[in-house]
Design a protein around this motif. Structure first.
Motif, PDB file in Angstrom:
ATOM      1  N   ASP A 105       0.977  -1.182  -0.203  1.00 32.85           N
ATOM      2  CA  ASP A 105       0.031   0.142  -0.063  1.00 32.85           C
ATOM      3  C   ASP A 105       0.880   1.330   0.226  1.00 32.85           C
ATOM      4  OD1 ASP A 105      -1.670   1.991   0.243  1.00 32.85           O
ATOM      5  OD2 ASP A 105      -2.417   1.557   2.421  1.00 32.85           O
ATOM      6  N   LYS A 106       0.902   1.915  -0.992  1.00 36.35           N
ATOM      7  CA  LYS A 106       1.766   3.209  -1.263  1.00 36.35           C
ATOM      8  C   LYS A 106       1.342   4.248  -0.448  1.00 36.35           C
ATOM      9  CE  LYS A 106       1.068   3.287  -5.552  1.00 36.35           C
ATOM     10  NZ  LYS A 106       0.765   3.842  -7.065  1.00 36.35           N
ATOM     11  N   GLU A 107       0.135   4.317   0.227  1.00 38.29           N
ATOM     12  CA  GLU A 107      -0.386   5.410   0.888  1.00 38.29           C
ATOM     13  C   GLU A 107      -0.065   5.082   2.478  1.00 38.29           C
ATOM     14  OE1 GLU A 107      -1.561   8.303  -0.310  1.00 38.29           O
ATOM     15  OE2 GLU A 107      -0.857   7.182  -2.161  1.00 38.29           O
ATOM     16  N   THR A 108       0.393   3.973   2.810  1.00 41.03           N
ATOM     17  CA  THR A 108       0.407   3.856   4.325  1.00 41.03           C
ATOM     18  C   THR A 108       1.965   4.228   4.552  1.00 41.03           C
ATOM     19  OG1 THR A 108      -0.930   1.790   4.401  1.00 41.03           O
ATOM     20  CG2 THR A 108       0.811   1.910   6.212  1.00 41.03           C
ATOM     21  N   ARG A 109       2.268   5.023   5.207  1.00 42.43           N
ATOM     22  CA  ARG A 109       3.634   5.759   5.277  1.00 42.43           C
ATOM     23  C   ARG A 109       4.002   6.223   6.827  1.00 42.43           C
ATOM     24  NH1 ARG A 109       4.283  10.541   1.538  1.00 42.43           N
ATOM     25  NH2 ARG A 109       6.326  10.534   2.471  1.00 42.43           N
ATOM     26  N   PHE A 110       5.347   6.238   7.101  1.00 43.42           N
ATOM     27  CA  PHE A 110       5.815   6.728   8.077  1.00 43.42           C
ATOM     28  C   PHE A 110       6.332   8.052   8.264  1.00 43.42           C
ATOM     29  CE2 PHE A 110       9.291   6.740  11.535  1.00 43.42           C
ATOM     30  CZ  PHE A 110       8.514   6.453  12.500  1.00 43.42           C
ATOM     31  N   LEU A 111       6.930   8.284   7.214  1.00 38.76           N
ATOM     32  CA  LEU A 111       7.405   9.826   7.132  1.00 38.76           C
ATOM     33  C   LEU A 111       6.618  10.593   5.960  1.00 38.76           C
ATOM     34  CD1 LEU A 111      11.099   9.031   6.402  1.00 38.76           C
ATOM     35  CD2 LEU A 111      10.168   9.799   8.477  1.00 38.76           C
ATOM     36  N   LYS A 112       6.044  11.656   6.663  1.00 43.24           N
ATOM     37  CA  LYS A 112       4.838  12.301   5.981  1.00 43.24           C
ATOM     38  C   LYS A 112       5.149  13.318   4.946  1.00 43.24           C
ATOM     39  CE  LYS A 112       2.104   9.855   8.553  1.00 43.24           C
ATOM     40  NZ  LYS A 112       1.487   8.818   7.676  1.00 43.24           N
ATOM     41  N   GLY A 113       6.568  13.762   5.132  1.00 47.08           N
ATOM     42  CA  GLY A 113       6.893  14.652   4.037  1.00 47.08           C
ATOM     43  C   GLY A 113       7.037  14.254   2.457  1.00 47.08           C
ATOM     44  N   GLU A 114       6.679  15.078   1.621  1.00 45.69           N
ATOM     45  CA  GLU A 114       6.463  14.486   0.072  1.00 45.69           C
ATOM     46  C   GLU A 114       8.137  14.165  -0.320  1.00 45.69           C
ATOM     47  OE1 GLU A 114       4.732  13.823  -3.457  1.00 45.69           O
ATOM     48  OE2 GLU A 114       3.863  14.342  -1.509  1.00 45.69           O
ATOM     49  N   GLU A 115       8.974  14.863   0.181  1.00 48.93           N
ATOM     50  CA  GLU A 115      10.423  14.468  -0.120  1.00 48.93           C
ATOM     51  C   GLU A 115      10.709  13.017   0.057  1.00 48.93           C
ATOM     52  OE1 GLU A 115      11.094  16.607   3.714  1.00 48.93           O
ATOM     53  OE2 GLU A 115       9.430  16.471   2.317  1.00 48.93           O
ATOM     54  N   TYR A 116       9.756  12.482   1.102  1.00 52.22           N
ATOM     55  CA  TYR A 116      10.359  11.022   1.486  1.00 52.22           C
ATOM     56  C   TYR A 116       9.287  10.027   0.783  1.00 52.22           C
ATOM     57  CZ  TYR A 116      12.537  13.608   5.247  1.00 52.22           C
ATOM     58  OH  TYR A 116      13.392  14.659   5.906  1.00 52.22           O
ATOM     59  N   LYS A 117       8.415  10.394  -0.152  1.00 56.41           N
ATOM     60  CA  LYS A 117       7.432   9.400  -0.721  1.00 56.41           C
ATOM     61  C   LYS A 117       8.240   8.513  -1.380  1.00 56.41           C
ATOM     62  CE  LYS A 117       3.047   9.491  -3.160  1.00 56.41           C
ATOM     63  NZ  LYS A 117       2.240  10.403  -3.729  1.00 56.41           N
ATOM     64  N   GLU A 118       9.057   8.918  -2.156  1.00 56.67           N
ATOM     65  CA  GLU A 118       9.664   7.779  -3.262  1.00 56.67           C
ATOM     66  C   GLU A 118      10.638   6.879  -2.396  1.00 56.67           C
ATOM     67  OE1 GLU A 118      12.583   7.700  -7.163  1.00 56.67           O
ATOM     68  OE2 GLU A 118      12.229   9.630  -6.220  1.00 56.67           O
ATOM     69  N   ILE A 119      11.492   7.363  -1.502  1.00 54.90           N
ATOM     70  CA  ILE A 119      12.323   6.292  -0.675  1.00 54.90           C
ATOM     71  C   ILE A 119      11.441   5.462   0.085  1.00 54.90           C
ATOM     72  CG2 ILE A 119      12.490   7.984   1.224  1.00 54.90           C
ATOM     73  CD1 ILE A 119      15.326   5.449  -0.394  1.00 54.90           C
ATOM     74  N   GLU A 120      10.170   5.899   0.585  1.00 56.52           N
ATOM     75  CA  GLU A 120       9.449   5.139   1.435  1.00 56.52           C
ATOM     76  C   GLU A 120       8.646   4.016   0.412  1.00 56.52           C
ATOM     77  OE1 GLU A 120       8.313   6.199   5.588  1.00 56.52           O
ATOM     78  OE2 GLU A 120       6.962   6.934   4.298  1.00 56.52           O
ATOM     79  N   PHE A 121       8.520   4.319  -0.727  1.00 58.34           N
ATOM     80  CA  PHE A 121       7.952   3.357  -1.714  1.00 58.34           C
ATOM     81  C   PHE A 121       8.825   2.345  -1.940  1.00 58.34           C
ATOM     82  CE2 PHE A 121       6.810   2.324  -6.199  1.00 58.34           C
ATOM     83  CZ  PHE A 121       5.852   1.740  -6.021  1.00 58.34           C
TER      84      PHE A 121
END
Length: 202
Positions: A105-121
């Protein structure tokens, strides 16, 4: 069976017996899958077991379509694509009694900043990949065969699998795994590159 034996016996099995896989064995595969490391402890994975005959037929067809696109993009001539079609539909390559789709699930995240979206994926994909490896090694212990199918992660094909599963676009298919009793002899094969080619100690 020692771990080293399990690792050495794991290989890509492409032909399966027409034999049902026991429910407890399927559950055992997923149980060891979720023992894998998971980035930020999110556990934002989902293991979808496709057992329904109609779903499996559609998945088998999708595997061919995805492979055909992949090999055409690589420049494989149409006569070889036709041979692939014959192996898949006439000889039953990749036709399994069970398929397991591993989604994150791409929307379940720990870090909320947009700059971390790709690395969290990417971390989520890595977590799911480790879960898939756990699952595949357990399959060896259970005398089952598996094969990692990556081409179904091309967007139009994973969209089909999401639709079958009732998942929205937040879910990304990391890999599709056929599971079954091998109909081919398990013969461990060496890697093309020796250890010295892929190891660097500094």
């Amino acid at each position: 069976m020692e771990l080293k034996d399990v690792i050495n016996r794991r290989l890509s099995v492409r032909y399966y017996e027409d034999r049902e896989v026991e429910e407890d064995k399927i559950r055992d595969l997923v149980k060891v899958g979720i023992r894998a490391p998971t980035a930020s402890g999110l556990e934002n994975w989902l293991f979808v077991v496709y057992k329904d005959k109609n779903f499996r037929k559609r998945i088998h067809e999708t595997i061919y379509e995805a492979h055909a696109e992949y090999y055409r993009a690589h420049g494989l001539p149409e006569e070889k694509i036709e041979k692939l079609r014959m192996r898949i539909f006439e000889k039953g390559m990749y036709k399994a009694p069970v398929y397991i789709g591993v989604f994150v699930d791409k929307e379940t995240r720990f870090l909320k900043g947009e700059e971390y979206k790709e690395i969290e994926f990417l971390w989520s994909i890595e977590s799911a990949a480790m879960a898939i490896e756990n699952l595949m090694l357990k399959a060896v212990e259970l005398e089952l065969g598996t094969c990692y199918i990556g081409v179904t992660s091309l967007e139009k094909y994973q969209k089909k699998l999401r639709k079958m599963t009732g998942l929205d676009d937040n879910w990304y298919l990391v890999g599709l795994i056929p599971v079954g009793y091998p109909a081919e002899k398990i013969v461990p094969r060496p890697r093309r590159k020796p250890l010295e080619k892929v190891l660097k100690v500094i």
